[in-house]
Design a protein around this motif. Structure first.
Motif, PDB file in Angstrom:
ATOM      1  N   LYS A  18     -60.675  -1.762  10.776  1.00  0.00           N
ATOM      2  CA  LYS A  18     -60.247  -2.459  12.216  1.00  0.00           C
ATOM      3  C   LYS A  18     -60.759  -3.951  11.922  1.00  0.00           C
ATOM      4  O   LYS A  18     -61.808  -4.024  11.789  1.00  0.00           O
ATOM      5  CB  LYS A  18     -60.668  -1.753  13.236  1.00  0.00           C
ATOM      6  CG  LYS A  18     -60.052  -0.330  13.573  1.00  0.00           C
ATOM      7  CD  LYS A  18     -58.741  -0.473  14.202  1.00  0.00           C
ATOM      8  CE  LYS A  18     -58.436   0.881  14.553  1.00  0.00           C
ATOM      9  NZ  LYS A  18     -56.966   0.860  14.088  1.00  0.00           N
ATOM     10  N   GLU A  20     -62.023  -6.711  14.128  1.00  0.00           N
ATOM     11  CA  GLU A  20     -62.403  -7.192  15.665  1.00  0.00           C
ATOM     12  C   GLU A  20     -62.556  -8.609  16.091  1.00  0.00           C
ATOM     13  O   GLU A  20     -62.379  -9.478  15.429  1.00  0.00           O
ATOM     14  CB  GLU A  20     -64.002  -6.519  15.686  1.00  0.00           C
ATOM     15  CG  GLU A  20     -64.191  -5.003  15.346  1.00  0.00           C
ATOM     16  CD  GLU A  20     -63.228  -4.030  16.521  1.00  0.00           C
ATOM     17  OE1 GLU A  20     -62.958  -4.472  17.465  1.00  0.00           O
ATOM     18  OE2 GLU A  20     -63.006  -2.940  15.974  1.00  0.00           O
ATOM     19  N   TYR A  80     -55.758  -4.358  30.718  1.00  0.00           N
ATOM     20  CA  TYR A  80     -56.295  -4.323  29.584  1.00  0.00           C
ATOM     21  C   TYR A  80     -55.673  -5.247  28.424  1.00  0.00           C
ATOM     22  O   TYR A  80     -56.127  -5.516  27.587  1.00  0.00           O
ATOM     23  CB  TYR A  80     -56.030  -2.815  28.966  1.00  0.00           C
ATOM     24  CG  TYR A  80     -56.254  -1.673  29.852  1.00  0.00           C
ATOM     25  CD1 TYR A  80     -57.177  -1.562  30.761  1.00  0.00           C
ATOM     26  CD2 TYR A  80     -55.648  -0.569  29.727  1.00  0.00           C
ATOM     27  CE1 TYR A  80     -57.493  -0.412  31.647  1.00  0.00           C
ATOM     28  CE2 TYR A  80     -55.639   0.702  30.493  1.00  0.00           C
ATOM     29  CZ  TYR A  80     -56.562   0.576  31.526  1.00  0.00           C
ATOM     30  OH  TYR A  80     -57.035   1.853  32.106  1.00  0.00           O
ATOM     31  N   ALA A 139     -51.360   2.255  18.640  1.00  0.00           N
ATOM     32  CA  ALA A 139     -52.746   2.770  18.664  1.00  0.00           C
ATOM     33  C   ALA A 139     -53.518   2.853  17.254  1.00  0.00           C
ATOM     34  O   ALA A 139     -54.654   2.877  17.379  1.00  0.00           O
ATOM     35  CB  ALA A 139     -52.798   3.999  19.236  1.00  0.00           C
ATOM     36  N   GLY A 144     -58.730  -3.842  16.491  1.00  0.00           N
ATOM     37  CA  GLY A 144     -59.491  -2.976  17.263  1.00  0.00           C
ATOM     38  C   GLY A 144     -59.249  -3.091  18.704  1.00  0.00           C
ATOM     39  O   GLY A 144     -58.771  -1.996  19.425  1.00  0.00           O
ATOM     40  N   PRO A 145     -59.258  -4.203  19.277  1.00  0.00           N
ATOM     41  CA  PRO A 145     -59.256  -4.369  20.904  1.00  0.00           C
ATOM     42  C   PRO A 145     -57.770  -3.738  21.264  1.00  0.00           C
ATOM     43  O   PRO A 145     -57.489  -3.137  22.377  1.00  0.00           O
ATOM     44  CB  PRO A 145     -59.537  -5.717  21.390  1.00  0.00           C
ATOM     45  CG  PRO A 145     -60.224  -6.071  20.000  1.00  0.00           C
ATOM     46  CD  PRO A 145     -59.879  -5.497  19.061  1.00  0.00           C
ATOM     47  N   TYR A 146     -56.665  -4.167  20.357  1.00  0.00           N
ATOM     48  CA  TYR A 146     -55.276  -3.783  21.076  1.00  0.00           C
ATOM     49  C   TYR A 146     -55.231  -2.186  20.584  1.00  0.00           C
ATOM     50  O   TYR A 146     -54.813  -1.584  21.552  1.00  0.00           O
ATOM     51  CB  TYR A 146     -54.360  -4.588  20.018  1.00  0.00           C
ATOM     52  CG  TYR A 146     -52.927  -4.435  20.439  1.00  0.00           C
ATOM     53  CD1 TYR A 146     -52.611  -3.977  21.929  1.00  0.00           C
ATOM     54  CD2 TYR A 146     -51.990  -4.726  19.601  1.00  0.00           C
ATOM     55  CE1 TYR A 146     -51.166  -4.205  22.284  1.00  0.00           C
ATOM     56  CE2 TYR A 146     -50.366  -4.600  19.916  1.00  0.00           C
ATOM     57  CZ  TYR A 146     -50.175  -4.466  21.317  1.00  0.00           C
ATOM     58  OH  TYR A 146     -48.834  -4.333  21.736  1.00  0.00           O
ATOM     59  N   SER A 147     -55.691  -1.693  19.515  1.00  0.00           N
ATOM     60  CA  SER A 147     -55.482  -0.226  19.315  1.00  0.00           C
ATOM     61  C   SER A 147     -56.296   0.552  20.268  1.00  0.00           C
ATOM     62  O   SER A 147     -55.725   1.663  20.552  1.00  0.00           O
ATOM     63  CB  SER A 147     -55.939  -0.003  17.700  1.00  0.00           C
ATOM     64  OG  SER A 147     -57.450  -0.024  17.860  1.00  0.00           O
ATOM     65  N   ARG A 148     -57.474  -0.080  20.536  1.00  0.00           N
ATOM     66  CA  ARG A 148     -58.259   0.973  21.730  1.00  0.00           C
ATOM     67  C   ARG A 148     -57.783   0.902  22.968  1.00  0.00           C
ATOM     68  O   ARG A 148     -57.502   1.890  23.577  1.00  0.00           O
ATOM     69  CB  ARG A 148     -59.747   0.386  21.883  1.00  0.00           C
ATOM     70  CG  ARG A 148     -60.386   0.995  20.377  1.00  0.00           C
ATOM     71  CD  ARG A 148     -61.979   0.688  20.724  1.00  0.00           C
ATOM     72  NE  ARG A 148     -62.156  -0.643  20.690  1.00  0.00           N
ATOM     73  CZ  ARG A 148     -62.547  -1.470  19.548  1.00  0.00           C
ATOM     74  NH1 ARG A 148     -62.265  -1.059  18.271  1.00  0.00           N
ATOM     75  NH2 ARG A 148     -62.728  -2.805  19.568  1.00  0.00           N
ATOM     76  N   VAL A 151     -54.861   3.663  23.162  1.00  0.00           N
ATOM     77  CA  VAL A 151     -54.993   4.841  23.152  1.00  0.00           C
ATOM     78  C   VAL A 151     -55.234   5.190  24.837  1.00  0.00           C
ATOM     79  O   VAL A 151     -54.671   6.388  25.110  1.00  0.00           O
ATOM     80  CB  VAL A 151     -56.532   5.040  22.825  1.00  0.00           C
ATOM     81  CG1 VAL A 151     -56.950   6.617  22.951  1.00  0.00           C
ATOM     82  CG2 VAL A 151     -56.351   4.895  20.982  1.00  0.00           C
ATOM     83  N   ARG A 152     -55.737   4.450  25.377  1.00  0.00           N
ATOM     84  CA  ARG A 152     -55.871   4.771  26.911  1.00  0.00           C
ATOM     85  C   ARG A 152     -54.703   4.637  27.458  1.00  0.00           C
ATOM     86  O   ARG A 152     -54.142   5.347  28.407  1.00  0.00           O
ATOM     87  CB  ARG A 152     -56.851   3.937  27.456  1.00  0.00           C
ATOM     88  CG  ARG A 152     -56.822   3.897  29.049  1.00  0.00           C
ATOM     89  CD  ARG A 152     -58.333   4.033  29.358  1.00  0.00           C
ATOM     90  NE  ARG A 152     -58.247   3.928  30.900  1.00  0.00           N
ATOM     91  CZ  ARG A 152     -59.167   3.325  31.678  1.00  0.00           C
ATOM     92  NH1 ARG A 152     -60.146   2.853  31.260  1.00  0.00           N
ATOM     93  NH2 ARG A 152     -59.181   3.448  33.086  1.00  0.00           N
TER      94      ARG A 152
END
Ligand code: ACO
Length: 310
Positions: A18, A20, A80, A139, A144-148, A151-152
């Motif tokens: 990922k 970051e 987000y 996801a 990283g920030p986009y993929s996380r 998920v939510r």
């Protein structure tokens, strides 16, 4: 940007790491992500408008509270996503300005009108269903920030999808009037939902670089195929008719669709067709109405700074 930095970055992508927020990244990787994430954020925010119109007209308290929670979730998704774009150096002010000035895109799907209560259910089933297919893929993306965030968002979208399906299945088995309402909603939302997943791969200029850098893990047409394969059998099972005379299953079990009217898609994106002016007008009015909140926040911040400086 040195060749060494590029090589290091490409190696990280190849290893599936990922990337970051503070990490070195090519300017084009950053630009593509800001474009995509900010458009996505705008879509969540503009997406509140067609459904929000129905909160006061929901047929029961139960449906009303579900819809209120859903619309509120979309605002949270916008938050987000704006935050994810901010980690790349974009500012909230610039992104909002780009939306309000018409420079930034948002999803074509939200320029279609909601004519009846069944549209709320059909948006949940089809539009959120298509969004989940796209977002489950994202996801796994390399940033990283986009993929996380995805998920939510996907777990919340799953509730939206289920409430839409539950509603339409109930109406499709209900009175003749309810059945007609559900069918009419499907007739109007089917093709826009197909289009919202983006142009065919051959006409998708961004796909090459997005795929190479692990932002897109599936192509527009692959995601569309997944969407059709899941939704066609369920819609048919509900007793509805899909408005595509060419729709059929091929020898591999894939549902194949007829030609998509891309002229309509591009006209909607350009704001020549659909509710673009109304949507942006509503956003502008909300932005203007919120000016006193921004002013108050600024005054508070200025005072805190002045106190700290004393
Ligand atoms: N609505 C508006 N514009 C679109 C749409 C759409 N449904 N699909 C594609 N476009 C635009 C692209 O933004 C691009 O324009 P740009 O280069 O000026 O930004 C152009 O059409 C060509 O398309 P592609 O090259 O295929 O664009 P891309 O590779 O970015 O793929 C996609 C489009 C699949 C929408 C991608 O951007 C994506 O996954 N975005 C994040 C998800 C998202 O935004 N979802 C919003 C709806 S979900 C919801 O809110 C419920």
């Amino acid at each position: 940007e040195t060749a060494e930095q590029h090589a290091h970055f490409e190696a990280r992508i190849a290893r599936g790491e990922k990337i970051e927020a503070g990490d070195w990244m090519p300017a084009e990787y950053r630009r593509q992500l800001i474009r995509m994430i900010s458009q996505h954020a705008h879509s969540e925010v503009v997406g509140m408008l067609p459904e929000g119109e129905w909160i006061t007209r929901a047929p029961s308290l139960r449906r009303k509270t579900i819809l209120m929670a859903k619309v509120q979730d979309e605002a949270g998704h916008g938050q987000y996503l704006y935050h994810a774009a901010e980690t790349l150096g974009a500012t909230r002010e610039d992104m909002l300005q780009a939306l309000l000035s018409g420079k930034a895109k948002y999803s074509s799907i939200f320029n279609y009108p909601t004519h009846s209560w069944a549209d709320v259910g059909m948006i949940g089933w089809l539009v959120d269903g298509a969004a989940i297919k796209n977002q489950t893929m994202l996801a796994g993306c390399s940033y990283g920030p986009y993929s996380r965030a995805m998920v939510r968002i996907c777990s919340e979208e799953t509730f939206h999808h289920k409430q839409g399906k539950e509603m339409i299945v109930a109406y499709a088995q209900g009175t003749p009037q309810q059945r007609a309402m559900a069918q009419d909603a499907l007739n109007r939302w089917w093709w826009p939902a197909m289009m919202m997943l983006g142009p065919h791969d051959a006409d998708s200029p961004n796909s090459g670089v997005l795929t190479r850098w692990g932002i897109k893990l599936k192509s527009n047409d692959e995601v569309r195929q997944e969407f059709i394969n899941e939704h066609v059998p369920e819609l048919l099972e509900a007793g509805l008719t899909i408005p595509d005379p060419d729709l059929h299953q091929d020898e591999h079990g894939n549902w194949r669709h007829g030609p998509i009217h891309w002229d309509e898609f591009w006209a909607v994106i350009r704001g020549e067709q659909g509710l673009n002016k109304e949507r942006l007008g509503a956003r502008q009015a909300a932005h203007d109405d919120g000016a006193w909140v921004r002013d108050a926040l600024q005054a508070y911040t200025d005072r805190q700074r002045a106190v700290a400086a004393d």
